[in-house]
Write a protein that holds these residues in place. Structure first.
Motif, PDB file in Angstrom:
ATOM      1  N   ASP A 187       0.763  -1.530  -0.208  1.00  0.00           N
ATOM      2  CA  ASP A 187       0.046   0.450  -0.213  1.00  0.00           C
ATOM      3  C   ASP A 187       0.876   0.842   0.020  1.00  0.00           C
ATOM      4  N   LEU A 188       1.864   1.485   0.687  1.00  0.00           N
ATOM      5  CA  LEU A 188       2.803   2.325   1.202  1.00  0.00           C
ATOM      6  C   LEU A 188       3.460   2.492  -0.330  1.00  0.00           C
ATOM      7  N   LEU A 189       3.932   1.731  -1.460  1.00  0.00           N
ATOM      8  CA  LEU A 189       5.231   1.672  -2.709  1.00  0.00           C
ATOM      9  C   LEU A 189       3.655   2.357  -3.730  1.00  0.00           C
ATOM     10  N   ARG A 190       2.315   1.106  -3.615  1.00  0.00           N
ATOM     11  CA  ARG A 190       0.974   2.204  -4.185  1.00  0.00           C
ATOM     12  C   ARG A 190       1.081   3.094  -4.328  1.00  0.00           C
ATOM     13  N   HIS A 191       0.866   4.006  -3.356  1.00  0.00           N
ATOM     14  CA  HIS A 191       0.428   5.384  -2.643  1.00  0.00           C
ATOM     15  C   HIS A 191       1.851   5.991  -3.060  1.00  0.00           C
ATOM     16  N   GLU A 192       2.706   5.738  -3.041  1.00  0.00           N
ATOM     17  CA  GLU A 192       4.376   7.052  -2.941  1.00  0.00           C
ATOM     18  C   GLU A 192       4.226   6.562  -4.419  1.00  0.00           C
ATOM     19  N   LEU A 193       4.506   6.240  -5.159  1.00  0.00           N
ATOM     20  CA  LEU A 193       4.703   5.573  -6.567  1.00  0.00           C
ATOM     21  C   LEU A 193       3.241   5.605  -7.685  1.00  0.00           C
ATOM     22  N   GLY A 194       1.868   6.285  -6.959  1.00  0.00           N
ATOM     23  CA  GLY A 194       1.370   6.819  -8.181  1.00  0.00           C
ATOM     24  C   GLY A 194       0.782   6.399  -8.644  1.00  0.00           C
ATOM     25  N   LEU A 195       0.837   5.035  -8.014  1.00  0.00           N
ATOM     26  CA  LEU A 195      -0.225   3.675  -8.679  1.00  0.00           C
ATOM     27  C   LEU A 195      -1.313   3.286  -8.190  1.00  0.00           C
TER      28      LEU A 195
END
Length: 80
Positions: free
Chosen positions: A71-79
């Motif tokens: 979830d963190l990566l999805r959010h921070e990578l704009g996915l």
């Protein structure tokens, strides 16, 4: 290219960043982001008491669990 830095200092490593590193790499691979995301380790972020720590494009995230990584990566990578 986005950069994800996983602290591999002894405190963060013992608190779970070995699992977080695997979760980051798995997320990048499963989402075909190898050309957009560079994953690296570092020795210490200087925030040992708040670890395990990750940085995404210079932004520090503390107390990160492997379950929170996708979830963190999805959010921070704009996915999202």
């Amino acid at each position: 290219m986005k950069t994800v830095t996983v602290c591999m200092g002894s405190s963060c490593f013992s608190r779970g960043n070995s699992s977080n590193a695997e979760a980051v790499q798995r997320f990048v691979f499963e989402n075909g982001l190898e050309e957009q995301v560079f994953v690296k380790g570092c020795l210490c972020e200087g925030e040992c008491k708040n670890g395990p720590n990750l940085r995404i494009d210079g932004k520090l995230f503390t107390d990160v669990s492997p379950e929170a990584v996708p979830d963190l990566l999805r959010h921070e990578l704009g996915l999202e």
